[in-house]
Design a protein around this motif. Structure first.
Motif, PDB file in Angstrom:
ATOM      1  N   ALA A 278       0.815  -1.209   0.000  1.00  0.00           N
ATOM      2  CA  ALA A 278       0.000   0.000   0.000  1.00  0.00           C
ATOM      3  C   ALA A 278       0.849   1.260   0.000  1.00  0.00           C
ATOM      4  O   ALA A 278       0.306   2.375  -0.057  1.00  0.00           O
ATOM      5  CB  ALA A 278      -0.929   0.006   1.216  1.00  0.00           C
ATOM      6  N   GLY A 279       2.163   1.104   0.086  1.00  0.00           N
ATOM      7  CA  GLY A 279       3.051   2.257  -0.017  1.00  0.00           C
ATOM      8  C   GLY A 279       3.521   2.841   1.291  1.00  0.00           C
ATOM      9  O   GLY A 279       4.151   3.910   1.300  1.00  0.00           O
ATOM     10  N   PHE A 280       3.267   2.165   2.403  1.00  0.00           N
ATOM     11  CA  PHE A 280       3.785   2.680   3.677  1.00  0.00           C
ATOM     12  C   PHE A 280       5.268   2.326   3.795  1.00  0.00           C
ATOM     13  O   PHE A 280       5.644   1.157   3.728  1.00  0.00           O
ATOM     14  CB  PHE A 280       3.025   2.108   4.865  1.00  0.00           C
ATOM     15  N   GLU A 281       6.118   3.338   4.009  1.00  0.00           N
ATOM     16  CA  GLU A 281       7.562   3.138   4.022  1.00  0.00           C
ATOM     17  C   GLU A 281       8.193   3.369   5.387  1.00  0.00           C
ATOM     18  O   GLU A 281       9.407   3.226   5.532  1.00  0.00           O
ATOM     19  CB  GLU A 281       8.217   4.062   2.988  1.00  0.00           C
ATOM     20  N   GLY A 282       7.406   3.731   6.384  1.00  0.00           N
ATOM     21  CA  GLY A 282       7.960   3.968   7.712  1.00  0.00           C
ATOM     22  C   GLY A 282       8.224   2.679   8.465  1.00  0.00           C
ATOM     23  O   GLY A 282       8.115   1.573   7.919  1.00  0.00           O
ATOM     24  N   ALA A 283       8.578   2.826   9.748  1.00  0.00           N
ATOM     25  CA  ALA A 283       8.769   1.653  10.597  1.00  0.00           C
ATOM     26  C   ALA A 283       7.442   0.922  10.755  1.00  0.00           C
ATOM     27  O   ALA A 283       6.387   1.547  10.890  1.00  0.00           O
ATOM     28  CB  ALA A 283       9.311   2.064  11.952  1.00  0.00           C
ATOM     29  N   LEU A 284       7.499  -0.411  10.720  1.00  0.00           N
ATOM     30  CA  LEU A 284       6.281  -1.221  10.716  1.00  0.00           C
ATOM     31  C   LEU A 284       6.416  -2.384  11.690  1.00  0.00           C
ATOM     32  O   LEU A 284       7.412  -3.105  11.677  1.00  0.00           O
ATOM     33  CB  LEU A 284       6.019  -1.757   9.307  1.00  0.00           C
ATOM     34  N   THR A 285       5.404  -2.559  12.530  1.00  0.00           N
ATOM     35  CA  THR A 285       5.337  -3.703  13.437  1.00  0.00           C
ATOM     36  C   THR A 285       4.015  -4.423  13.224  1.00  0.00           C
ATOM     37  O   THR A 285       2.946  -3.813  13.359  1.00  0.00           O
ATOM     38  CB  THR A 285       5.446  -3.267  14.910  1.00  0.00           C
ATOM     39  N   VAL A 286       4.088  -5.692  12.847  1.00  0.00           N
ATOM     40  CA  VAL A 286       2.911  -6.558  12.867  1.00  0.00           C
ATOM     41  C   VAL A 286       2.890  -7.147  14.275  1.00  0.00           C
ATOM     42  O   VAL A 286       3.701  -7.995  14.621  1.00  0.00           O
ATOM     43  CB  VAL A 286       3.000  -7.652  11.789  1.00  0.00           C
ATOM     44  N   ALA A 287       1.988  -6.669  15.095  1.00  0.00           N
ATOM     45  CA  ALA A 287       2.068  -6.909  16.531  1.00  0.00           C
ATOM     46  C   ALA A 287       1.903  -8.378  16.888  1.00  0.00           C
ATOM     47  O   ALA A 287       1.149  -9.114  16.258  1.00  0.00           O
ATOM     48  CB  ALA A 287       1.019  -6.075  17.256  1.00  0.00           C
ATOM     49  N   ALA A 288       2.620  -8.767  17.911  1.00  0.00           N
ATOM     50  CA  ALA A 288       2.482 -10.071  18.540  1.00  0.00           C
ATOM     51  C   ALA A 288       2.326  -9.848  20.034  1.00  0.00           C
ATOM     52  O   ALA A 288       2.754  -8.814  20.571  1.00  0.00           O
ATOM     53  CB  ALA A 288       3.708 -10.946  18.250  1.00  0.00           C
ATOM     54  N   ASP A 289       1.715 -10.797  20.715  1.00  0.00           N
ATOM     55  CA  ASP A 289       1.518 -10.661  22.148  1.00  0.00           C
ATOM     56  C   ASP A 289       2.841 -10.463  22.876  1.00  0.00           C
ATOM     57  O   ASP A 289       3.849 -11.132  22.577  1.00  0.00           O
ATOM     58  CB  ASP A 289       0.820 -11.901  22.710  1.00  0.00           C
ATOM     59  N   LEU A 290       2.827  -9.529  23.825  1.00  0.00           N
ATOM     60  CA  LEU A 290       3.911  -9.258  24.760  1.00  0.00           C
ATOM     61  C   LEU A 290       5.122  -8.566  24.126  1.00  0.00           C
ATOM     62  O   LEU A 290       6.160  -8.440  24.774  1.00  0.00           O
ATOM     63  CB  LEU A 290       4.361 -10.540  25.483  1.00  0.00           C
ATOM     64  N   VAL A 291       4.996  -8.078  22.896  1.00  0.00           N
ATOM     65  CA  VAL A 291       6.089  -7.284  22.340  1.00  0.00           C
ATOM     66  C   VAL A 291       6.022  -5.883  22.919  1.00  0.00           C
ATOM     67  O   VAL A 291       4.997  -5.411  23.392  1.00  0.00           O
ATOM     68  CB  VAL A 291       6.055  -7.220  20.800  1.00  0.00           C
ATOM     69  N   ARG A 292       7.155  -5.193  22.882  1.00  0.00           N
ATOM     70  CA  ARG A 292       7.252  -3.810  23.340  1.00  0.00           C
ATOM     71  C   ARG A 292       7.718  -2.968  22.162  1.00  0.00           C
ATOM     72  O   ARG A 292       8.675  -3.320  21.482  1.00  0.00           O
ATOM     73  CB  ARG A 292       8.225  -3.704  24.514  1.00  0.00           C
ATOM     74  N   VAL A 293       7.045  -1.872  21.931  1.00  0.00           N
ATOM     75  CA  VAL A 293       7.350  -1.004  20.803  1.00  0.00           C
ATOM     76  C   VAL A 293       7.677   0.387  21.340  1.00  0.00           C
ATOM     77  O   VAL A 293       6.797   1.082  21.858  1.00  0.00           O
ATOM     78  CB  VAL A 293       6.162  -0.905  19.823  1.00  0.00           C
ATOM     79  N   PRO A 294       8.931   0.816  21.261  1.00  0.00           N
ATOM     80  CA  PRO A 294       9.266   2.150  21.771  1.00  0.00           C
ATOM     81  C   PRO A 294       8.683   3.245  20.891  1.00  0.00           C
ATOM     82  O   PRO A 294       8.581   3.094  19.675  1.00  0.00           O
ATOM     83  CB  PRO A 294      10.803   2.162  21.729  1.00  0.00           C
ATOM     84  N   VAL A 295       8.269   4.330  21.504  1.00  0.00           N
ATOM     85  CA  VAL A 295       7.896   5.503  20.747  1.00  0.00           C
ATOM     86  C   VAL A 295       9.157   6.011  20.049  1.00  0.00           C
ATOM     87  O   VAL A 295      10.212   6.103  20.675  1.00  0.00           O
ATOM     88  CB  VAL A 295       7.309   6.604  21.671  1.00  0.00           C
ATOM     89  N   PRO A 296       9.106   6.308  18.749  1.00  0.00           N
ATOM     90  CA  PRO A 296      10.325   6.742  18.048  1.00  0.00           C
ATOM     91  C   PRO A 296      10.973   7.947  18.718  1.00  0.00           C
ATOM     92  O   PRO A 296      10.305   8.786  19.311  1.00  0.00           O
ATOM     93  CB  PRO A 296       9.816   7.107  16.653  1.00  0.00           C
ATOM     94  N   LYS A 297      12.292   8.014  18.607  1.00  0.00           N
ATOM     95  CA  LYS A 297      12.992   9.173  19.139  1.00  0.00           C
ATOM     96  C   LYS A 297      12.508  10.417  18.415  1.00  0.00           C
ATOM     97  O   LYS A 297      12.035  10.371  17.285  1.00  0.00           O
ATOM     98  CB  LYS A 297      14.506   8.990  18.944  1.00  0.00           C
ATOM     99  N   ARG A 298      12.681  11.534  19.058  1.00  0.00           N
ATOM    100  CA  ARG A 298      12.201  12.796  18.497  1.00  0.00           C
ATOM    101  C   ARG A 298      12.830  13.041  17.134  1.00  0.00           C
ATOM    102  O   ARG A 298      13.946  12.627  16.861  1.00  0.00           O
ATOM    103  CB  ARG A 298      12.533  13.954  19.422  1.00  0.00           C
ATOM    104  N   ARG A 299      12.064  13.764  16.312  1.00  0.00           N
ATOM    105  CA  ARG A 299      12.546  14.058  14.961  1.00  0.00           C
ATOM    106  C   ARG A 299      13.818  14.881  15.050  1.00  0.00           C
ATOM    107  O   ARG A 299      13.940  15.774  15.856  1.00  0.00           O
ATOM    108  CB  ARG A 299      11.472  14.836  14.193  1.00  0.00           C
TER     109      ARG A 299
END
Length: 299
Positions: A278-299
């Motif tokens: 679909a053209g999304f080029e940013g960071a991508l996580t297909v979530a799984a249970d108990l994973v941790r996803v940090p908020v991206p560092k500031r621009r």
């Protein structure tokens, strides 16, 4: 600490690999629990999240996979005597459901749980750390998405401070007062945009979806169906992986988290492939249970 802790990623039916919904956003000193489905209390234990960490609960709507974990979490808040108030946001039309879930069984209430139902689009809360707002989604029952926005600030520039001889406590005075001995805050700092997080569950495409997603550093969004089942998605009030990714693409989302997967699919990678198609080029996580996803560092 700013991170998303994923407790569960299934939709209506849990699987051997996926618990029903549940997500905790750690945002500095706040802990926001979104859509606690059945089993969320145990998933919090596995994830190392205590009820003492929670300051808010946000429920998008009252379907079981998004709310049946509330009784256990609420009773645990009282059992552990959480010392600070915990505020619960949920669609106002669902107040009878929340009341029944809150009082599903007998227990001794030993905590300060405050209810602030959502009555329409707009701001729900303002704190020094963020503004929390909601927007109505398009589902079979009243449903709201949530958006957390950090206020813009200023980033101090050490080389400019040094050039003006401003050090130590004088820096704090300059930040507080905006001026110090003829030096303005603007001269020694630059604009720092606040970070943005959004949480979108159970909805077909509607105006609120791109509005919530616009400019997000981290977007958590349902992708219950794959694109080949777009007809079913529209019928039941859901998004496909490609639709969710297109919203993220157009909104300039930095990190996209896809979740809430139908049990009919056995290949999680298909969601990621369709998001990229679909053209999304940013960071991508297909979530799984108990994973941790940090908020991206500031621009």
């Amino acid at each position: 600490m700013r991170e998303l802790v994923v407790l569960g990623t299934a939709s209506q039916v849990p699987t051997r690999q996926r618990n029903q919904n549940g997500y905790v956003l750690r945002w500095d000193g706040e802990g926001i629990l979104f859509d606690p489905g059945e089993g969320s209390q145990r998933q919090m234990l596995h994830a190392g999240v205590a009820v003492h960490d929670l300051t808010r609960i946000c429920v998008t709507h009252f379907h079981g996979d998004h709310a049946l974990g509330l009784p256990g979490v609420i009773q645990r808040i009282s059992l552990d005597r959480v010392p600070h108030p915990v505020t619960a946001h949920y669609p106002a039309s669902g107040r009878p459901y929340f009341d029944r879930l809150r009082h599903a069984t007998l227990y001794r209430e030993g905590a300060d749980l405050r209810e602030e139902p959502v009555t329409g689009d707009g701001v729900l809360a303002r704190t020094p750390a963020f503004t929390l707002s909601a927007a109505r989604l398009s589902h079979g029952v009243d449903a709201y998405g949530y958006r957390l926005t950090e206020p813009d600030g200023r980033r101090m520039l050490p080389e400019r401070l040094a050039a003006h001889g401003i050090t130590g406590p004088a820096v704090a005075r300059l930040q507080r007062d905006g001026e110090l001995d003829g030096v303005t805050l603007e001269e020694v700092s630059e604009h720092r945009p606040g970070q943005v997080f959004a949480f979108i569950m159970d909805t077909r495409l509607c105006d609120a979806v791109p509005a919530l997603a616009e400019g997000c550093d981290l977007l958590v969004i349902e992708s219950t169906f794959l694109d080949e089942d777009a007809g079913l998605a529209a019928e039941y009030g859901h998004l496909t992986a490609g639709q969710a990714a297109a919203v993220a693409r157009d909104g300039g989302v930095r990190h996209l988290v896809l979740t809430h997967f139908s049990q009919r699919y056995t290949d999680p990678g298909a969601f990621g492939r369709q998001a990229r198609a679909a053209g999304f080029e940013g960071a991508l996580t297909v979530a799984a249970d108990l994973v941790r996803v940090p908020v991206p560092k500031r621009r």
